[in-house]
Design a protein around this motif. Sequence first.
Motif, PDB file in Angstrom:
ATOM      1  N   MET A 151      10.772 -10.435  -5.892  1.00 19.57           N
ATOM      2  CA  MET A 151       9.766 -11.068  -5.047  1.00 19.57           C
ATOM      3  C   MET A 151       9.702 -10.402  -3.675  1.00 19.57           C
ATOM      4  O   MET A 151       8.628 -10.241  -3.086  1.00 19.57           O
ATOM      5  CB  MET A 151      10.074 -12.566  -4.904  1.00 19.57           C
ATOM      6  CG  MET A 151       8.997 -13.344  -4.156  1.00 19.57           C
ATOM      7  SD  MET A 151       9.360 -15.120  -4.013  1.00 19.57           S
ATOM      8  CE  MET A 151       9.079 -15.660  -5.696  1.00 19.57           C
ATOM      9  N   PHE A 152      10.857  -9.980  -3.172  1.00 25.50           N
ATOM     10  CA  PHE A 152      10.972  -9.334  -1.867  1.00 25.50           C
ATOM     11  C   PHE A 152      10.168  -8.036  -1.820  1.00 25.50           C
ATOM     12  O   PHE A 152       9.586  -7.686  -0.787  1.00 25.50           O
ATOM     13  CB  PHE A 152      12.450  -9.064  -1.608  1.00 25.50           C
ATOM     14  CG  PHE A 152      12.810  -8.785  -0.173  1.00 25.50           C
ATOM     15  CD1 PHE A 152      12.415  -9.628   0.848  1.00 25.50           C
ATOM     16  CD2 PHE A 152      13.582  -7.676   0.155  1.00 25.50           C
ATOM     17  CE1 PHE A 152      12.772  -9.381   2.166  1.00 25.50           C
ATOM     18  CE2 PHE A 152      13.941  -7.418   1.461  1.00 25.50           C
ATOM     19  CZ  PHE A 152      13.540  -8.276   2.473  1.00 25.50           C
ATOM     20  N   LEU A 153      10.128  -7.340  -2.958  1.00 25.61           N
ATOM     21  CA  LEU A 153       9.404  -6.068  -3.031  1.00 25.61           C
ATOM     22  C   LEU A 153       7.900  -6.222  -2.822  1.00 25.61           C
ATOM     23  O   LEU A 153       7.204  -5.245  -2.526  1.00 25.61           O
ATOM     24  CB  LEU A 153       9.646  -5.406  -4.394  1.00 25.61           C
ATOM     25  CG  LEU A 153      10.962  -4.637  -4.563  1.00 25.61           C
ATOM     26  CD1 LEU A 153      11.154  -4.244  -6.017  1.00 25.61           C
ATOM     27  CD2 LEU A 153      10.986  -3.411  -3.677  1.00 25.61           C
ATOM     28  N   ASN A 154       7.388  -7.434  -2.966  1.00 22.19           N
ATOM     29  CA  ASN A 154       5.957  -7.655  -2.796  1.00 22.19           C
ATOM     30  C   ASN A 154       5.489  -7.410  -1.367  1.00 22.19           C
ATOM     31  O   ASN A 154       4.316  -7.107  -1.147  1.00 22.19           O
ATOM     32  CB  ASN A 154       5.590  -9.090  -3.197  1.00 22.19           C
ATOM     33  CG  ASN A 154       5.533  -9.271  -4.692  1.00 22.19           C
ATOM     34  OD1 ASN A 154       5.032  -8.415  -5.401  1.00 22.19           O
ATOM     35  ND2 ASN A 154       6.058 -10.382  -5.174  1.00 22.19           N
ATOM     36  N   TYR A 155       6.422  -7.562  -0.406  1.00 24.45           N
ATOM     37  CA  TYR A 155       5.959  -7.468   0.982  1.00 24.45           C
ATOM     38  C   TYR A 155       6.887  -6.727   1.943  1.00 24.45           C
ATOM     39  O   TYR A 155       6.447  -6.260   2.994  1.00 24.45           O
ATOM     40  CB  TYR A 155       5.668  -8.860   1.553  1.00 24.45           C
ATOM     41  CG  TYR A 155       6.843  -9.802   1.555  1.00 24.45           C
ATOM     42  CD1 TYR A 155       7.725  -9.850   2.628  1.00 24.45           C
ATOM     43  CD2 TYR A 155       7.063 -10.676   0.491  1.00 24.45           C
ATOM     44  CE1 TYR A 155       8.797 -10.733   2.644  1.00 24.45           C
ATOM     45  CE2 TYR A 155       8.120 -11.566   0.495  1.00 24.45           C
ATOM     46  CZ  TYR A 155       8.987 -11.591   1.573  1.00 24.45           C
ATOM     47  OH  TYR A 155      10.046 -12.461   1.568  1.00 24.45           O
ATOM     48  N   LYS A 160      10.340  -1.560  -0.192  1.00 27.58           N
ATOM     49  CA  LYS A 160       9.401  -0.751  -0.986  1.00 27.58           C
ATOM     50  C   LYS A 160       9.786   0.719  -0.979  1.00 27.58           C
ATOM     51  O   LYS A 160       9.528   1.445  -1.952  1.00 27.58           O
ATOM     52  CB  LYS A 160       7.981  -0.918  -0.444  1.00 27.58           C
ATOM     53  CG  LYS A 160       7.368  -2.282  -0.718  1.00 27.58           C
ATOM     54  CD  LYS A 160       5.963  -2.366  -0.138  1.00 27.58           C
ATOM     55  CE  LYS A 160       5.327  -3.717  -0.423  1.00 27.58           C
ATOM     56  NZ  LYS A 160       3.955  -3.811   0.127  1.00 27.58           N
ATOM     57  N   ARG A 161      10.402   1.167   0.113  1.00 23.84           N
ATOM     58  CA  ARG A 161      10.812   2.574   0.220  1.00 23.84           C
ATOM     59  C   ARG A 161      12.217   2.802  -0.321  1.00 23.84           C
ATOM     60  O   ARG A 161      12.539   3.878  -0.812  1.00 23.84           O
ATOM     61  CB  ARG A 161      10.749   3.022   1.682  1.00 23.84           C
ATOM     62  CG  ARG A 161       9.326   3.113   2.224  1.00 23.84           C
ATOM     63  CD  ARG A 161       9.334   3.526   3.681  1.00 23.84           C
ATOM     64  NE  ARG A 161       7.984   3.749   4.178  1.00 23.84           N
ATOM     65  CZ  ARG A 161       7.344   4.906   4.110  1.00 23.84           C
ATOM     66  NH1 ARG A 161       7.943   5.958   3.557  1.00 23.84           N
ATOM     67  NH2 ARG A 161       6.118   5.032   4.584  1.00 23.84           N
ATOM     68  N   TRP A 162      13.074   1.780  -0.176  1.00 26.08           N
ATOM     69  CA  TRP A 162      14.466   1.875  -0.635  1.00 26.08           C
ATOM     70  C   TRP A 162      14.794   0.602  -1.403  1.00 26.08           C
ATOM     71  O   TRP A 162      15.096  -0.415  -0.830  1.00 26.08           O
ATOM     72  CB  TRP A 162      15.406   2.061   0.552  1.00 26.08           C
ATOM     73  CG  TRP A 162      16.838   2.258   0.162  1.00 26.08           C
ATOM     74  CD1 TRP A 162      17.329   2.971  -0.892  1.00 26.08           C
ATOM     75  CD2 TRP A 162      17.982   1.686   0.829  1.00 26.08           C
ATOM     76  NE1 TRP A 162      18.698   2.890  -0.929  1.00 26.08           N
ATOM     77  CE2 TRP A 162      19.133   2.123   0.109  1.00 26.08           C
ATOM     78  CE3 TRP A 162      18.140   0.884   1.962  1.00 26.08           C
ATOM     79  CZ2 TRP A 162      20.424   1.767   0.500  1.00 26.08           C
ATOM     80  CZ3 TRP A 162      19.430   0.527   2.344  1.00 26.08           C
ATOM     81  CH2 TRP A 162      20.552   0.966   1.616  1.00 26.08           C
ATOM     82  N   ILE A 163      14.706   0.670  -2.728  1.00 30.00           N
ATOM     83  CA  ILE A 163      14.824  -0.502  -3.594  1.00 30.00           C
ATOM     84  C   ILE A 163      16.129  -1.257  -3.363  1.00 30.00           C
ATOM     85  O   ILE A 163      16.160  -2.491  -3.386  1.00 30.00           O
ATOM     86  CB  ILE A 163      14.721  -0.093  -5.081  1.00 30.00           C
ATOM     87  CG1 ILE A 163      13.381   0.610  -5.348  1.00 30.00           C
ATOM     88  CG2 ILE A 163      14.867  -1.319  -5.986  1.00 30.00           C
ATOM     89  CD1 ILE A 163      12.175  -0.240  -5.083  1.00 30.00           C
ATOM     90  N   ARG A 164      17.216  -0.539  -3.110  1.00 30.93           N
ATOM     91  CA  ARG A 164      18.524  -1.182  -2.971  1.00 30.93           C
ATOM     92  C   ARG A 164      18.581  -2.153  -1.790  1.00 30.93           C
ATOM     93  O   ARG A 164      19.413  -3.060  -1.757  1.00 30.93           O
ATOM     94  CB  ARG A 164      19.625  -0.123  -2.802  1.00 30.93           C
ATOM     95  CG  ARG A 164      19.772   0.850  -3.958  1.00 30.93           C
ATOM     96  CD  ARG A 164      19.918   0.164  -5.299  1.00 30.93           C
ATOM     97  NE  ARG A 164      21.047  -0.758  -5.365  1.00 30.93           N
ATOM     98  CZ  ARG A 164      21.296  -1.575  -6.365  1.00 30.93           C
ATOM     99  NH1 ARG A 164      20.467  -1.637  -7.395  1.00 30.93           N
ATOM    100  NH2 ARG A 164      22.350  -2.360  -6.348  1.00 30.93           N
ATOM    101  N   VAL A 199      12.918  -5.890  10.797  1.00 29.23           N
ATOM    102  CA  VAL A 199      12.213  -5.344   9.634  1.00 29.23           C
ATOM    103  C   VAL A 199      11.455  -6.449   8.905  1.00 29.23           C
ATOM    104  O   VAL A 199      10.303  -6.278   8.499  1.00 29.23           O
ATOM    105  CB  VAL A 199      13.195  -4.639   8.670  1.00 29.23           C
ATOM    106  CG1 VAL A 199      12.481  -4.225   7.381  1.00 29.23           C
ATOM    107  CG2 VAL A 199      13.813  -3.425   9.337  1.00 29.23           C
ATOM    108  N   GLY A 200      12.102  -7.610   8.768  1.00 24.67           N
ATOM    109  CA  GLY A 200      11.470  -8.725   8.084  1.00 24.67           C
ATOM    110  C   GLY A 200      10.253  -9.241   8.824  1.00 24.67           C
ATOM    111  O   GLY A 200       9.212  -9.521   8.219  1.00 24.67           O
TER     112      GLY A 200
END
Length: 253
Positions: A151-155, A160-164, A199-200
């Motif tokens: 879910m975090f990857l959505n925004y 988005k640049r570093w999946i980990r 960042v958030g």
Amino acid sequence: MIVMENKSAELHRMIMDEHLCPYGLKSKDLLERQGFKVVDHHLATREQVDAFKEEKGVETTPQVFINGKRIGGYDDLLVHFGKAKPKDERSETSYQPVIALFAMTFLMAMGAAFVATGSWVSARTVEWFVAFSMCVLAFLKLRDVESFSTMFLNYDLLAKRWIRYGYIYPFGEALAGVLMIAGVAMWLAIPVALFIGTVGAVSVFYAVYIQKRELKCACVGGDSNVPLGFVSLTENLFMMAIALWMSVKLLTA
């Protein structure tokens, strides 16, 4: 003297040795609290349950009947008494989880501050409120890190640049929160909280207020119905603020 006629309702629910239907119990309690005399029909075997469903043309139990009219199950009963909205009118999102969370962590902070300082509300109360909130939010994410990271990857721009980063984030939030509660290793807690908070905040602001996207927030875990927006932005701004506040305290100590 006018004698009020007792209201009566029929309830059909499962009561078996291996299963006592919780929705049946809730239905009975709700009916009685609404002033109904409940004619309680127990379905004690699987055969009785199947026969009842076939006879009434229903797929589930419990089933409530008032004045011979079928109301339905517990959810339908809530709607009937005006205690819930029909399904087609219910919002897919809810702020209830975060309201409950922040209310609880603020009360925890007040209690802890009173024990530590003798005052219910002080600067320490605010510090611990943010730190406790960070820890509880981290716990909710850590229950299912995989779901949260998805879910975090959505925004989140960094994820988005570093999946980990989506997997690391909850641990960083938990670490900063625990260290701030203990008041130790501020050299580590402050930059971690400031980094993930900044960042958030940028990510949420960009997704919600620039791109105008309607998303669900991962802030309380990956299975929430909390809308992404003000709450998510507030969480991150709190982390930034507490990090800056702790920095000022260290520099002026």
